[in-house]
Design a protein around this motif. Sequence first.
Motif, short mmCIF file in Angstrom:
data_model
loop_
_atom_site.label_atom_id
_atom_site.label_comp_id
_atom_site.label_asym_id
_atom_site.label_seq_id
_atom_site.Cartn_x
_atom_site.Cartn_y
_atom_site.Cartn_z
N ILE A 23 0.88 -0.99 -0.09
CA ILE A 23 0.01 0.15 -0.09
C ILE A 23 0.99 1.31 0.21
O ILE A 23 1.94 1.52 0.85
CB ILE A 23 -1.01 0.05 1.16
CG1 ILE A 23 -1.96 -1.07 1.16
CG2 ILE A 23 -1.61 1.42 1.28
CD1 ILE A 23 -2.96 -1.33 2.40
N LYS A 24 0.71 1.90 -1.00
CA LYS A 24 1.30 3.41 -0.88
C LYS A 24 0.49 4.43 -0.11
O LYS A 24 -0.83 4.43 0.33
CB LYS A 24 1.61 3.89 -2.39
CG LYS A 24 2.13 2.91 -3.29
CD LYS A 24 3.61 3.20 -2.96
CE LYS A 24 4.59 2.24 -4.18
NZ LYS A 24 5.90 2.36 -3.54
N GLU A 25 1.20 5.32 0.27
CA GLU A 25 0.52 6.51 1.22
C GLU A 25 0.17 7.67 0.52
O GLU A 25 -0.39 8.54 0.92
CB GLU A 25 1.53 6.56 2.18
CG GLU A 25 1.59 5.69 3.43
CD GLU A 25 2.58 6.15 4.54
OE1 GLU A 25 2.85 7.23 4.56
OE2 GLU A 25 2.61 5.29 5.63
N GLN A 26 0.51 7.72 -0.82
CA GLN A 26 0.37 8.79 -1.76
C GLN A 26 -0.51 8.17 -2.93
O GLN A 26 -0.16 7.19 -3.23
CB GLN A 26 1.66 9.77 -2.13
CG GLN A 26 2.16 10.28 -0.90
CD GLN A 26 3.18 9.39 -0.44
OE1 GLN A 26 3.56 8.50 -1.01
NE2 GLN A 26 3.54 9.60 0.88
N TYR A 27 -0.97 9.23 -3.77
CA TYR A 27 -1.35 8.90 -5.08
C TYR A 27 -0.33 9.05 -6.02
O TYR A 27 0.58 10.13 -5.81
CB TYR A 27 -2.53 9.83 -5.72
CG TYR A 27 -3.89 9.70 -4.67
CD1 TYR A 27 -4.80 8.93 -5.19
CD2 TYR A 27 -4.21 10.56 -3.51
CE1 TYR A 27 -6.01 8.91 -4.17
CE2 TYR A 27 -5.14 10.64 -2.88
CZ TYR A 27 -6.04 9.67 -3.12
OH TYR A 27 -7.24 9.80 -2.59
N LYS A 28 -0.23 8.12 -7.21
CA LYS A 28 0.88 8.36 -8.09
C LYS A 28 0.42 8.07 -9.57
O LYS A 28 -0.34 7.45 -9.59
CB LYS A 28 1.82 7.46 -7.90
CG LYS A 28 2.70 7.46 -6.39
CD LYS A 28 3.57 6.30 -6.20
CE LYS A 28 4.84 6.41 -7.12
NZ LYS A 28 5.96 5.23 -6.61
N ILE A 29 0.68 9.30 -10.35
CA ILE A 29 0.38 8.75 -11.76
C ILE A 29 1.79 8.24 -12.42
O ILE A 29 2.74 8.94 -12.34
CB ILE A 29 0.12 10.03 -12.47
CG1 ILE A 29 -1.17 10.82 -11.95
CG2 ILE A 29 -0.29 9.90 -14.16
CD1 ILE A 29 -1.56 12.12 -12.53
N MET A 30 1.65 7.34 -13.17
CA MET A 30 2.76 6.46 -13.78
C MET A 30 2.69 6.59 -15.24
O MET A 30 1.52 6.20 -15.85
CB MET A 30 2.93 4.90 -13.23
CG MET A 30 2.47 4.77 -11.85
SD MET A 30 3.80 5.21 -10.84
CE MET A 30 4.99 3.76 -11.18
N PHE A 54 -0.78 4.44 -15.54
CA PHE A 54 -1.71 3.84 -14.52
C PHE A 54 -1.54 4.68 -13.39
O PHE A 54 -0.69 5.49 -12.95
CB PHE A 54 -1.61 2.27 -14.23
CG PHE A 54 -0.36 1.86 -13.86
CD1 PHE A 54 0.27 1.80 -12.37
CD2 PHE A 54 0.75 1.86 -14.75
CE1 PHE A 54 1.33 1.39 -11.70
CE2 PHE A 54 2.18 1.61 -14.31
CZ PHE A 54 2.55 1.23 -12.96
N ILE A 55 -2.51 4.45 -12.42
CA ILE A 55 -2.74 5.34 -11.12
C ILE A 55 -2.28 4.25 -10.22
O ILE A 55 -3.20 3.21 -9.91
CB ILE A 55 -4.14 5.94 -11.25
CG1 ILE A 55 -4.44 6.75 -12.40
CG2 ILE A 55 -4.33 6.83 -9.94
CD1 ILE A 55 -3.41 8.11 -12.36
N VAL A 56 -1.82 4.67 -9.21
CA VAL A 56 -1.59 4.05 -7.74
C VAL A 56 -2.40 4.78 -6.75
O VAL A 56 -2.09 5.84 -6.62
CB VAL A 56 -0.13 4.03 -7.69
CG1 VAL A 56 0.00 3.47 -6.28
CG2 VAL A 56 0.62 3.18 -8.39
N TYR A 57 -3.27 4.12 -6.22
CA TYR A 57 -4.11 4.73 -5.20
C TYR A 57 -3.56 4.71 -3.78
O TYR A 57 -2.92 3.82 -3.54
CB TYR A 57 -5.46 4.24 -5.21
CG TYR A 57 -6.44 4.64 -6.31
CD1 TYR A 57 -7.19 5.83 -6.26
CD2 TYR A 57 -6.20 4.27 -7.69
CE1 TYR A 57 -8.22 6.15 -7.14
CE2 TYR A 57 -6.99 4.96 -8.78
CZ TYR A 57 -7.97 5.66 -8.32
OH TYR A 57 -8.71 6.38 -9.28
N ASP A 58 -3.90 5.80 -2.81
CA ASP A 58 -3.43 5.71 -1.61
C ASP A 58 -4.26 4.57 -0.89
O ASP A 58 -5.39 4.67 -1.03
CB ASP A 58 -3.25 7.13 -0.95
CG ASP A 58 -4.95 7.60 -0.41
OD1 ASP A 58 -5.60 7.04 -1.36
OD2 ASP A 58 -4.87 8.34 0.58
#
Length: 273
Positions: A23-30, A54-58
């Motif tokens: 789990i990431k603690e921030q949103y990320k645009i990859m 793709f998007i990594v959701y917090d």
Amino acid sequence: MDICYCYHGKQVCEPSYSWGPGIKEQYKIMFIHAGRGVYQIDGKTFHLQQGEGFIVYDNILCYMEADPTDPWIYSWIAFSGNGVIPLFEQAHISPLHPVFRYSPLFWFDSYLDEFSACDVNHSTSELRRQSILFRSLADWIDMLVATSQLLPEVRPKDAYIRKAVEFIRMNYNQRVSISEVAHIVGIDRVYLSVLFKEILNVSPQQYLLNLRMDKAGDLLDNSQLSITEVSYSVGYSDPLLFSKMFKKVKGLSPSHFRSRLKRDSSMGLSSLD
């Protein structure tokens, strides 16, 4: 707009390099610049390549793995804030549809260079990074809207599930009934259950339960809240019922779960001595 820059980066991955599940603690645009890889989120798997992102959701479990023969190269920008989800909705992005294609004319590398050029010791560096963040996000949204034909077509079924999942994720810490979710989505409760089974392979009740227990596990691991406080934080007014359901899902009572995490952590630290 409540969106704050966190960090940015670029990585040339080794063959089969992976991250997660975690789990990431921030949103990320990859943004994928070359190669191929696999992205998994919320039980769905996406096989991606150059020109896609793709998007990594917090706080949503995800997994990334580079292709063994053609590993990907990607860059990212990470940010946080309550304004992120409404922003993603403008681009029809959600945990069920976290993938997009981007135009070769959208040179994200130029924004990376601008971020890197900001002197962290300068008094206005934070303002400058925020400015770059907003410009890059605005260009990203404009690019997706302008090339909307490149976005995956959303089936009505997927739209129903997306709306249901978003409502559950925003209200899991409240008293939520499946009938209420179905009403919000605008379909019959029975049909909602059929769609969850078909698309997510779980019932809506089980999806809500799993989400609550995952959030509870995070709180037990990363906070000093009591078991009762954790119970209320994930939507249970009865701590005994919460403990019963937690053990059913996780295999341990909340107190044993927390003590095991502390024991494992202390063993890990002692091994470094």
